[in-house]
Design an enzyme around this catalytic site. Structure first.
Site, mmCIF file in Angstrom:
data_model
loop_
_atom_site.group_PDB
_atom_site.id
_atom_site.type_symbol
_atom_site.label_atom_id
_atom_site.label_comp_id
_atom_site.label_asym_id
_atom_site.label_seq_id
_atom_site.Cartn_x
_atom_site.Cartn_y
_atom_site.Cartn_z
ATOM 1 C CG ASP A 127 41.356 32.894 37.998
ATOM 2 O OD1 ASP A 127 42.465 32.735 37.451
ATOM 3 O OD2 ASP A 127 40.559 33.796 37.675
ATOM 4 C CG ASP A 157 44.949 38.264 36.495
ATOM 5 O OD1 ASP A 157 45.435 38.746 37.530
ATOM 6 O OD2 ASP A 157 45.633 37.988 35.491
ATOM 7 C CG ASP A 181 37.103 35.424 36.074
ATOM 8 O OD1 ASP A 181 38.192 34.873 36.395
ATOM 9 O OD2 ASP A 181 37.021 36.254 35.156
#
Length: 279
Positions: free
Chosen positions: A11, A13, A216
């Site tokens: 991922d 961001d 996250d």
């Protein structure tokens, strides 16, 4: 078990990128990956346009998974070695297009007076302010083909009703870092990761491939669960996600600094146990 190839799916961001969209704190691990010849597949809710720019900057010519798994950019040389590795085949097979999604969700909003706003409601300046992106990067973030990001402004009960309506249209709403992403119910980052792995396995015949995944947010869970070594990166602004995997690790440091530490640690672990040779 000796590993022949490592593929990292990450991922962006709040994982490999900080709040200013910088990967500087992850530089040491990125160099380690590059030197070892490890593949790095960016797997994000960002658009293909945004991610091609970052991919080129990082100088990794691997596949890109964009828009939460609905778009896969596959280097054509993985399919046919006669092609250059910077030419991409765009795979969106089996998913509902953004244009159809927009017709459905905005007609629902109009009919039931639900309060939410999406990218289609905003001009470039507004998107830039809401995302903290530069004007040009905001233009790229609006170049979507399979998903519509929204901000829900209504109450919880209406949200539940909205979700039920989407399900009947085979559409889902997935929570990301800043937005909720409306997309095909069949798509997720894990399914897209498996699709990319099939290309790699066909390309590297009789090769033992191991996957590492980092994320996250809720929308990262399918990717993390599908990987061999899932790593959850700490995000202080939200509740830590739950991953059902025996090998799962949780970083104690947030963002790219945590990403950097965890990548180095897992690669050193594999190297120490003579599972792979890392320079």
């Amino acid at each position: 078990m000796m590993i022949d190839k490592i593929i990292i799916f990450t991922d962006l961001d709040a994982t490999m990128l900080d709040e200013n969209y910088s990967y500087k704190a992850a530089s040491s691990a990125l160099k380690m990956i590059k030197d070892a010849g490890i593949h790095l597949v960016l797997n994000s809710s960002k658009t293909l346009s945004e991610m091609i720019s970052l991919r080129n900057e990082l100088d990794f010519l691997d596949p890109i998974i964009a828009e939460n798994g609905t778009v896969a950019g596959i280097p054509k040389n993985l399919i046919n070695q006669e092609y250059k590795n910077d030419e991409l085949y765009i795979d969106v097979e089996g998913f509902i297009s953004r244009s159809k999604i927009k017709k459905i969700i905005y007609s629902i909003r109009e009919k039931y007076n639900f309060e939410f706003e999406g990218f289609s409601d905003w001009d470039v300046d507004t998107v830039s302010k809401k995302t903290n992106l530069s004007y040009n990067d905001a233009v790229n973030s609006m170049d979507r083909i399979m998903t519509e990001p929204i901000i829900w402004l209504d109450n919880v009960e209406n949200y539940k009703t909205f979700i039920d309506m989407l399900k009947s249209a085979e559409i889902q709403c997935v929570s990301g870092g800043k937005f909720k992403h409306i997309m095909s119910a069949k798509a997720n980052k894990g399914e897209a990761m498996n699709k990319v792995l099939k290309y790699y396995k066909k390309y590297y015949e009789k090769t033992n491939i191991v996957s590492i995944a980092l994320g996250d947010s809720e929308n990262d869970i399918p990717m993390l669960n599908a990987s061999d070594y899932p790593i959850v990166i700490l995000n202080p602004s939200k509740k830590t996600i739950s991953v059902d995997h025996t090998n799962v690790k949780f970083s104690k440091i947030a963002g790219p600094s945590g990403w950097n530490n965890e990548i180095i640690e897992v690669l050193n672990y594999l190297n120490k146990n003579k599972m792979v040779g890392i320079k």
